[in-house]
Design a protein around this motif. Structure first.
Motif, PDB file in Angstrom:
ATOM      1  N   GLU A   1       0.833  -1.209   0.000  1.00 19.16           N
ATOM      2  CA  GLU A   1       0.000   0.000   0.000  1.00 19.16           C
ATOM      3  C   GLU A   1       0.867   1.258   0.000  1.00 19.16           C
ATOM      4  O   GLU A   1       0.607   2.211  -0.743  1.00 19.16           O
TER       5      GLU A   1
ATOM      6  N   LEU B   1       2.358   1.721  -3.487  1.00 12.45           N
ATOM      7  CA  LEU B   1       1.381   2.220  -4.468  1.00 12.45           C
ATOM      8  C   LEU B   1       1.070   3.697  -4.243  1.00 12.45           C
ATOM      9  O   LEU B   1       0.962   4.467  -5.206  1.00 12.45           O
ATOM     10  N   HIS B   2       0.935   4.104  -2.996  1.00  6.24           N
ATOM     11  CA  HIS B   2       0.663   5.522  -2.720  1.00  6.24           C
ATOM     12  C   HIS B   2       1.842   6.397  -3.163  1.00  6.24           C
ATOM     13  O   HIS B   2       1.644   7.499  -3.687  1.00  6.24           O
TER      14      HIS B   2
ATOM     15  N   ALA C   1      -6.455  -5.183 -11.400  1.00  2.00           N
ATOM     16  CA  ALA C   1      -6.730  -3.800 -11.011  1.00  2.00           C
ATOM     17  C   ALA C   1      -7.728  -3.254 -12.021  1.00  2.00           C
ATOM     18  O   ALA C   1      -7.842  -3.782 -13.125  1.00  2.00           O
TER      19      ALA C   1
ATOM     20  N   PHE D   1      -6.957   1.183  -2.484  1.00  3.89           N
ATOM     21  CA  PHE D   1      -6.000   0.085  -2.379  1.00  3.89           C
ATOM     22  C   PHE D   1      -6.516  -0.827  -1.259  1.00  3.89           C
ATOM     23  O   PHE D   1      -6.252  -0.601  -0.084  1.00  3.89           O
TER      24      PHE D   1
ATOM     25  N   ARG E   1      -8.001   6.770  -4.746  1.00  4.16           N
ATOM     26  CA  ARG E   1      -7.248   5.520  -4.653  1.00  4.16           C
ATOM     27  C   ARG E   1      -7.959   4.575  -3.699  1.00  4.16           C
ATOM     28  O   ARG E   1      -8.213   4.933  -2.546  1.00  4.16           O
TER      29      ARG E   1
ATOM     30  N   LEU F   1      -0.348   0.187 -12.004  1.00  5.20           N
ATOM     31  CA  LEU F   1      -0.962   1.409 -11.482  1.00  5.20           C
ATOM     32  C   LEU F   1      -0.943   2.520 -12.532  1.00  5.20           C
ATOM     33  O   LEU F   1      -1.944   3.216 -12.740  1.00  5.20           O
TER      34      LEU F   1
ATOM     35  N   VAL G   1      -4.167  -4.991  -2.387  1.00  7.55           N
ATOM     36  CA  VAL G   1      -2.752  -4.983  -2.014  1.00  7.55           C
ATOM     37  C   VAL G   1      -2.174  -6.394  -1.869  1.00  7.55           C
ATOM     38  O   VAL G   1      -0.949  -6.580  -1.990  1.00  7.55           O
TER      39      VAL G   1
END
Length: 305
Positions: free
Chosen positions: A101, A104-105, A151, A133, A131, A184, A164
């Motif tokens: 997580e 990805l952020h 995704a 996640f 977002r 992503l 995640v």
């Protein structure tokens, strides 16, 4: 008497607030989350809402492109290369959902910065996606999750959904973070399509087609463009990330693996051949400009097959 009038005015005010909140964001969506639109014209058109113009003294908000021009001659195509920027990716432990997580952020923050800059150059309004996640099953306006997709982007909520832990399972425990950054960036590419005005027109035109072959022809162009936009972003941050030649090889191998299955049925031909999936990812990586990703205006139709 005065007290009664004040109570009545307060009640009317509360009613108007409630009405705005309940009617906001109520666009109908198709299976992939594209709001239904009625304007099929070409050129710049208002993208919805009150068309009576701004109030006196209010700041004027630019309109999004719409219609056929949004597809083939979008102002975003003329904004040049994405600016190189520092985007140091944090260490990733794919077996730890919290680590995934955070990773990805971090990449999403870079994507927000990159595309906000590009849209400002084009003079098109831009709001970053939400977002989601997730680590627990849920439901979006477009579909429930987990789903077959690793995704997905939902235009109805302007959100990117990635599990995640689920995404690691679907990618067979891949250890190199670049595959998740690419995934992503690809879904973010669909948000770029939506914010630039072309996604709604593309979905509208696709829905007018008869049969899988014709509809999937539109879908492949959209997916290959998202591949290219992902490559453009990753190419622009390859120094600040950093990404090596080995990472590029991993990226292209992943693009090949996530393409349409050779010899598969026409109903499943939605993402392009392995060769074309790699071609558009590499084109984005090398050119680093949205203009290189205009899959809608290519003369060689074999590139969008």
């Amino acid at each position: 008497m005065v007290t009664g009038l004040l109570v009545a005015l307060l009640a009317l005010t509360l009613l108007s607030w409630t009405t705005v909140e309940e009617t906001g964001g109520g666009d109908a969506a198709d299976a992939s989350g594209a709001p239904s639109v009625s304007d099929g014209g070409s050129g710049w058109q208002p993208s919805g809402g009150d068309r009576s113009g701004p109030l006196p003294g209010a700041a004027e908000v630019p309109d999004r492109p719409a219609g056929h021009a949004a597809l083939v001659a979008n102002p975003l195509y003329g904004t040049g290369r994405l600016s190189p920027r520092p985007c140091p990716a944090p260490a990733l432990d794919v077996d730890d959902p919290e680590s995934m997580e955070a990773f990805l952020h971090s990449v999403a923050d870079c994507l927000d910065d990159a595309w906000e800059t590009q849209f400002a150059r084009a003079g098109i309004p831009f709001t970053p996606p939400r977002r989601v996640f997730w680590d627990e099953p849920g439901v979006s306006p477009c579909r429930s999750y987990p789903s077959q997709a690793g995704a997905f982007y939902c235009r109805a909520s302007a959100s990117i959904y990635i599990g995640v832990a689920d995404v690691v399972d679907k990618w067979n425990g891949a250890r190199n973070g670049v595959v998740y950054a690419s995934l992503l960036a690809h879904e973010y590419g669909h948000h770029v399509q939506g914010e630039s005005g072309l996604l709604e027109y593309y979905h509208e035109q696709r829905d007018l087609e008869q049969g899988h072959a014709a509809r999937n022809g539109w879908t492949r162009r959209g997916e290959l463009q998202a591949n290219c936009l992902a490559g453009a972003f990753l190419g622009s941050v390859r120094v600040g990330y950093p990404l090596t030649d080995d990472d590029l090889d991993t990226l292209l191998t992943d693009a090949e693996a996530t393409a349409d299955r050779e010899g598969g049925p026409e109903s499943e031909r939605t993402h392009g051949s392995a060769e074309n999936s790699v071609h558009w990812m590499l084109t984005g990586w090398e050119e680093q400009t949205p203009g290189a990703c205009n899959t809608w205006a290519v003369d060689d139709l074999s590139l969008v097959d």
